[in-house]
Every structure is written in structure tokens, then in C-alpha cells.
Design a protein around this motif. Structure first.
Motif, PDB file in Angstrom:
ATOM      1  N   SER A 108       0.834  -1.194   0.000  1.00  0.00           N
ATOM      2  CA  SER A 108       0.000   0.000   0.000  1.00  0.00           C
ATOM      3  C   SER A 108       0.866   1.241   0.000  1.00  0.00           C
ATOM      4  O   SER A 108       1.871   1.327   0.715  1.00  0.00           O
ATOM      5  CB  SER A 108      -0.897  -0.013   1.246  1.00  0.00           C
ATOM      6  OG  SER A 108      -1.483   1.245   1.456  1.00  0.00           O
ATOM      7  N   VAL A 109       0.463   2.240  -0.821  1.00  0.00           N
ATOM      8  CA  VAL A 109       1.184   3.514  -0.844  1.00  0.00           C
ATOM      9  C   VAL A 109       1.111   4.177   0.518  1.00  0.00           C
ATOM     10  O   VAL A 109       2.080   4.776   0.998  1.00  0.00           O
ATOM     11  CB  VAL A 109       0.588   4.426  -1.935  1.00  0.00           C
ATOM     12  CG1 VAL A 109       1.210   5.812  -1.869  1.00  0.00           C
ATOM     13  CG2 VAL A 109       0.794   3.809  -3.307  1.00  0.00           C
ATOM     14  N   ARG A 110      -0.053   4.076   1.177  1.00  0.00           N
ATOM     15  CA  ARG A 110      -0.211   4.687   2.490  1.00  0.00           C
ATOM     16  C   ARG A 110       0.755   4.088   3.496  1.00  0.00           C
ATOM     17  O   ARG A 110       1.396   4.815   4.272  1.00  0.00           O
ATOM     18  CB  ARG A 110      -1.650   4.488   2.957  1.00  0.00           C
ATOM     19  CG  ARG A 110      -2.015   5.289   4.207  1.00  0.00           C
ATOM     20  CD  ARG A 110      -3.331   4.843   4.774  1.00  0.00           C
ATOM     21  NE  ARG A 110      -4.356   4.700   3.742  1.00  0.00           N
ATOM     22  CZ  ARG A 110      -5.537   4.141   3.961  1.00  0.00           C
ATOM     23  NH1 ARG A 110      -5.829   3.656   5.144  1.00  0.00           N
ATOM     24  NH2 ARG A 110      -6.402   4.034   2.980  1.00  0.00           N
ATOM     25  N   THR A 132       0.807  10.943   9.522  1.00  0.00           N
ATOM     26  CA  THR A 132       1.106  10.576   8.130  1.00  0.00           C
ATOM     27  C   THR A 132       0.077   9.603   7.581  1.00  0.00           C
ATOM     28  O   THR A 132      -0.370   9.721   6.432  1.00  0.00           O
ATOM     29  CB  THR A 132       2.506   9.960   8.036  1.00  0.00           C
ATOM     30  OG1 THR A 132       3.468  10.868   8.590  1.00  0.00           O
ATOM     31  CG2 THR A 132       2.876   9.661   6.599  1.00  0.00           C
ATOM     32  N   TRP A 133      -0.320   8.644   8.404  1.00  0.00           N
ATOM     33  CA  TRP A 133      -1.319   7.660   7.978  1.00  0.00           C
ATOM     34  C   TRP A 133      -2.642   8.355   7.637  1.00  0.00           C
ATOM     35  O   TRP A 133      -3.247   8.100   6.588  1.00  0.00           O
ATOM     36  CB  TRP A 133      -1.528   6.625   9.078  1.00  0.00           C
ATOM     37  CG  TRP A 133      -2.533   5.567   8.741  1.00  0.00           C
ATOM     38  CD1 TRP A 133      -3.862   5.564   9.009  1.00  0.00           C
ATOM     39  CD2 TRP A 133      -2.275   4.332   8.050  1.00  0.00           C
ATOM     40  NE1 TRP A 133      -4.461   4.425   8.543  1.00  0.00           N
ATOM     41  CE2 TRP A 133      -3.514   3.645   7.959  1.00  0.00           C
ATOM     42  CE3 TRP A 133      -1.140   3.750   7.527  1.00  0.00           C
ATOM     43  CZ2 TRP A 133      -3.628   2.406   7.360  1.00  0.00           C
ATOM     44  CZ3 TRP A 133      -1.257   2.506   6.926  1.00  0.00           C
ATOM     45  CH2 TRP A 133      -2.481   1.847   6.842  1.00  0.00           C
ATOM     46  N   LEU A 134      -3.083   9.279   8.514  1.00  0.00           N
ATOM     47  CA  LEU A 134      -4.351   9.960   8.290  1.00  0.00           C
ATOM     48  C   LEU A 134      -4.277  10.907   7.085  1.00  0.00           C
ATOM     49  O   LEU A 134      -5.197  10.952   6.253  1.00  0.00           O
ATOM     50  CB  LEU A 134      -4.745  10.737   9.545  1.00  0.00           C
ATOM     51  CG  LEU A 134      -5.078   9.879  10.777  1.00  0.00           C
ATOM     52  CD1 LEU A 134      -5.376  10.771  11.968  1.00  0.00           C
ATOM     53  CD2 LEU A 134      -6.251   8.947  10.509  1.00  0.00           C
ATOM     54  N   ALA A 143      -5.392  12.048   1.407  1.00  0.00           N
ATOM     55  CA  ALA A 143      -4.876  12.439   0.092  1.00  0.00           C
ATOM     56  C   ALA A 143      -5.173  11.390  -0.967  1.00  0.00           C
ATOM     57  O   ALA A 143      -5.386  11.718  -2.141  1.00  0.00           O
ATOM     58  CB  ALA A 143      -3.373  12.695   0.178  1.00  0.00           C
ATOM     59  N   LEU A 144      -5.185  10.112  -0.572  1.00  0.00           N
ATOM     60  CA  LEU A 144      -5.382   9.035  -1.546  1.00  0.00           C
ATOM     61  C   LEU A 144      -6.840   8.639  -1.706  1.00  0.00           C
ATOM     62  O   LEU A 144      -7.142   7.713  -2.475  1.00  0.00           O
ATOM     63  CB  LEU A 144      -4.561   7.808  -1.128  1.00  0.00           C
ATOM     64  CG  LEU A 144      -3.040   7.969  -1.180  1.00  0.00           C
ATOM     65  CD1 LEU A 144      -2.365   6.695  -0.709  1.00  0.00           C
ATOM     66  CD2 LEU A 144      -2.581   8.305  -2.588  1.00  0.00           C
TER      67      LEU A 144
END
Length: 499
Positions: free
Chosen positions: A7-9, A225-227, A232-233
Motif C-alpha cells: 500500500s502507498v499509504r 502521516t497515515w491519516l 490524500a489518496l
């Protein structure tokens, strides 16, 4: 695990956490080193001050037993003579390392006393002398001689790390070594220690704070960052879902949602929709092409079948010429369809050199069924490409001109800068300006009343333009000087020829 980090996230969160962790470790190490260096410098300063205080007493001629030494817990002191023997040391010094000697008891001298005891003894001695009346000139001269003893203290000190045990308590110190030279008693080295307790305490406190604070900060960074990445995605997830639905339904009229932003994701959505539009146009064009091709093929095949069936039942009624003509039309249409398929598949033209003037003469010499005469105005100019495809372009342009010309068709070749120009014109009715782009579409005929027997299938000009584009050139139509249509084919000259 591999699916998670696919996952990009997850990768963004891990990457941000690693970067912050490295930054925190580097910053923490720098802070600890700076703190430790600062506090060590302070300990060096205290040790140097204590050593120079003792050195000044030696220069003043004070006896070893009467030296005023610092408090033992703050700064353990050693005084060594030229031979490295311990001549004075702090009371209760049990162990020491990092100095010139590990000895803790002076050799051949009484233990050093504190300054208060020295002053008390001195006062008692003076009281005794006063009581006895022995204040003689000889005694005064002796005191003056001791005070007047000269010496020198080295300006530079050397520092070392070590430890010492004083009155049963061990600690780490920074030791300053100061050289002292006296005229009467020789050279000495004074070692004095500065405690490192403050440095160790501060470093330990800072390290504990970092060990507690850094993981918490990393957890906050990872969570944020995760949120943020998830938010953003979110448009990407919507685009992915819509593309999956389009694939499942095969409905190319649908479009992916475009976010109201000006970032990369918005550009991705717009590009995706543009791609879907181009794909929809291509698919619709292919469907029209297949339908039009089937319609065009149906007529000659049906006519040929009818003639053959009549000929089979009544041989005397067989129209051989008509059957041959229908077969030729069917063959030409199949060849056109095959060439269009190759062009659509991206077939590249060859790299052969073709002289347009000689090429036009050769092609005209092979035409035998032209309705009107063809006049030429040919100048030699060379192009690079497929001779067979260029022959199809010239043939299609000539066939179109022959169908619409009244009495004259003109073919000319010339050079215009870096371009080779081939023009085919007629003296017919010309092409209306509003239709000059439409005639290059496939299966388009401007004269709907014209029968297929009198004209082609509407593929000739489409093929001619596709071939021109594949050769890096252009094909346009404009009005001829005679009032008819003038088709201008421009092809790039080879590099060596253009120069």
C-alpha cells in the motif's frame, strides 16, 4: 505483510517514520554530545582553577604540609616532584587513576592539612612566641625569605579523564595537570580533579527524556502521516473503483470523478478521463469502420453472387464483364481495408529513397483507363518512405481527380524548403470549404446520389491522409487555380537532401 507494505499509504507512513527517526537520532546524538562537551569543559575549568590555586601556593614557598587544598569531595589533588614522587595529596584519598601516579599517601612528608588548621597552628605559634618574647630579627628574616621565593606556573594545562575514591565514595573526574617551576625546591606537577557528576546527571536525564519522548513523537508522526495519506489518496480509491466498474460494465461513456484540486491526483483523473474519451472515440470509430466495411462489402458480394447464380441457371445470361468488375472492386476494397488495418496497427514506413518526379512518371505510365488526360509539371525532389504506400496515395488522388474533373487533371512536384510537395488538381466543381476536412474521414462521400459503381467506397482519401501522417507529412485540399480541387501532399525531405 507484503500486501500491507504494498500500500502507498503504508509505505509513505513507514518512510516518514524512518526519516523522522533518523532525524531524531541524529539530533539527539548532537544534543548529547554538545551537552557532554559543555559540561566536560566546565569540569576542566574547575580542575584547572584548583590546580593553579595549589600551584600558586607552591610558587609562594608554602611547605607541602601547609598547602591549602580544596575540599576533597569537590577536587582531589596530587602534587608530584621531578622524580614523580607524591609529595602532597588530599586527605582521605583512597584511590586515584588517570593522573601521573596511583599513590595516595605522600612519601617522606606528613599528611597535608587544611588551611584552617594551618592558620590555627600559626596563631598558636605566634602566641607562644609573643608570650616568650622571642620575636627576634632572625625569625622575621626567615619568614621574609620564604615569602620571597620565586617560581613559574606553566600557562598550558594537560587534561585527562580518570576516577578517584575519597572517604569511601568513588566518582569520575577530569584531571588538569599544571607544571610548576620553583628556584629552591625544583619542578612539580599539580594534578587537580573536576567532578563529572553534573555531566553524568545531565546526560542521563537528557537520554531518559529522549528514550521516552522519541517513541511518542514517532507514534504521532506515523499516525498523522497515515491519516493525511489516507485523506490524500481517497480520490485515487474513487478513481480505482470507477475504473473497475467501467472495466466490468464495458461502458466507456462513464468517467472517473475529478477532485476539485490542482494537484497530481487531479491531473491523473483528468488524464484518465481524456484517455477514456480517446478510447471511446477509437472504439466507436472501429465499430463504424466494421459496420461500414460490412456494408461496402455486401454490395459487390451480393452482385457477384447474383450474377453467378444466374449464370449457373442460364449460362447464356452470365455477365462476365460485370462479374469481373465486381471482383475487381471487391479486391480493391479488401486491399484498402487491409492497408487501413496495418496503418491503425502502427506500421512504420520504409526508409527507402523515392524521387517523386520519376515515381509519378512511372505510375502514370501504368494507368490505362483514365477518363481525362493527365498533365504533369515535374521537378526532381527526393523523399524517404514506402514506395508502395506512396503509390497508393498517388493512385487514390488521381482516381478522385478523374471522377470529378471536366477535362483536365494536373500533377506537379516541387521542393519547398525542407519539404517535398506533390500536388494533384482538377478542373471540376471543387470541394466546399466546410467539407474539406470531412472528406478525409473513412467511408464518407459528399455526393450521396453517386452510386458505388461510379465511385469508390470512401476510403481513398482517408488512406492517403493516414499514409501522409505516417510519413511525417500532411495532406490538405484547397481550391485549384482552375476552380476545382487541389490536393497538396507535403513530405519531409531526407536530412542529407535538405541540407
Amino acid at each position: 505483510m507484503s500486501r500491507l507494505f504494498g500500500s502507498v499509504r503504508a509505505r509513505a507512513t513507514l518512510g516518514a517514520s524512518l526519516v523522522v527517526a533518523l532525524a531524531l537520532v541524529a539530533a539527539g546524538a548532537a544534543v548529547l554530545l554538545a551537552l557532554r562537551a559543555n559540561l566536560t569543559d566546565q569540569a576542566d575549568g574547575r580542575a584547572d582553577s584548583a590546580a593553579r590555586d595549589v600551584a600558586s601556593q607552591l610558587v609562594a614557598g608554602r611547605p607541602f604540609a601547609d598547602l591549602d587544598l580544596p575540599d576533597e569531595d569537590d577536587s582531589p589533588v596530587q602534587v608530584l616532584d621531578e622524580q614523580g614522587r607524591l609529595v602532597a595529596a588530599s586527605d582521605d584519598l583512597e584511590r586515584i587513576s588517570g593522573t601521573g601516579t596511583g599513590a595516595v599517601k605522600p612519601v617522606g612528608a606528613a599528611p597535608a592539612r587544611s588551611g584552617a588548621e594551618d592558620r590555627s597552628d600559626g596563631e598558636e605559634d605566634r602566641d607562644d612566641r609573643d608570650d616568650k618574647g622571642d620575636a627576634s630579627e632572625a625569625g622575621e628574616a626567615s619568614e621574609a625569605g620564604e615569602a620571597a621565593e620565586l617560581g613559574e606556573i606553566d600557562e598550558d594545562a594537560e587534561y585527562s579523564s580518570g576516577s578517584a575514591t575519597v572517604d569511601g565514595e568513588s566518582a569520575d573526574y577530569r584531571f588538569a595537570a599544571v607544571e610548576v617551576s620553583t628556584e629552591k625546591r625544583g619542578d612539580f606537577t599539580v594534578y587537580a580533579g573536576g567532578s563529572l557528576a553534573d555531566e553524568q546527571s545531565a546526560t542521563s536525564t537528557a537520554l531518559t527524556s529522549m528514550l521516552i519522548g522519541f517513541p511518542l513523537l514517532l507514534a504521532v508522526v506515523a499516525g498523522v502521516t497515515w491519516l493525511v495519506t489516507r485523506r490524500a489518496l481517497r480520490p485515487v480509491a474513487a478513481i480505482t473503483a470507477e475504473m473497475a466498474a467501467i472495466t466490468a460494465s464495458e461502458d466507456l461513456a462513464r468517467r472517473v470523478p475529478e477532485p476539485d484540486t490542482h494537484d497530481e491526483i487531479a491531473r491523473l483523473a483528468r488524464t484518465t478521463n481524456e484517455t477514456l474519451t480517446a478510447l471511446q472515440t477509437s472504439v466507436e470509430r472501429q465499430r463504424r469502420f466494421v459496420a461500414d466495411a460490412s456494408h461496402e462489402l455486401r454490395s459487390p458480394i451480393a452482385s457477384l453472387r447474383t450474377q453467378l447464380e444466374v449464370g449457373a441457371a442460364h449460362p447464356e445470361l452470365l455477365d462476365v464483364d460485370g462479374a469481373v468488375e465486381d471482383t475487381v472492386r471487391l479486391q480493391e476494397l479488401a486491399a484498402d481495408l487491409l492497408l487501413l488495418a496495418r496503418l491503425d496497427a502502427g506500421e512504420k514506413p520504409g526508409e527507402g529513397r523515392v524521387d517523386l518526379a520519376a515515381f509519378v512518371r512511372e505510375e502514370l505510365s501504368q494507368r490505362t483507363r483514365d477518363r481525362v488526360d493527365v498533365h504533369t509539371e515535374l521537378k526532381s525532389v527526393e523523399v524517404a518512405g514506402s514506395r508502395g504506400q506512396l503509390a497508393r496515395v498517388l493512385g487514390n488522388l488521381l482516381n478522385n481527380a478523374q471522377r470529378h474533373a471536366r477535362s483536365r487533371v494536373t500533377v506537379s512536384t516541387r521542393r519547398d524548403g525542407a519539404w517535398a510537395v506533390l500536388e494533384v488538381s482538377d478542373d471540376g466543381s471543387g470541394v466546399p470549404e466546410s467539407e474539406r476536412e470531412r472528406i478525409f474521414e473513412r467511408f464518407v462521400r459528399l455526393d450521396d446520389a453517386r452510386t458505388r459503381d461510379e465511385g469508390g467506397a470512401g476510403l481513398g482519401l482517408a488512406i492517403a491522409r493516414d499514409v501522409a501522417v505516417r510519413h511525417g507529412g500532411t495532406l490538405v485540399v484547397c481550391e485549384a487555380p482552375s476552380g476545382g480541387a487541389l490536393f497538396e501532399l507535403r513530405l519531409p525531405c531526407p536530412q542529407s537532401s535538405a541540407e
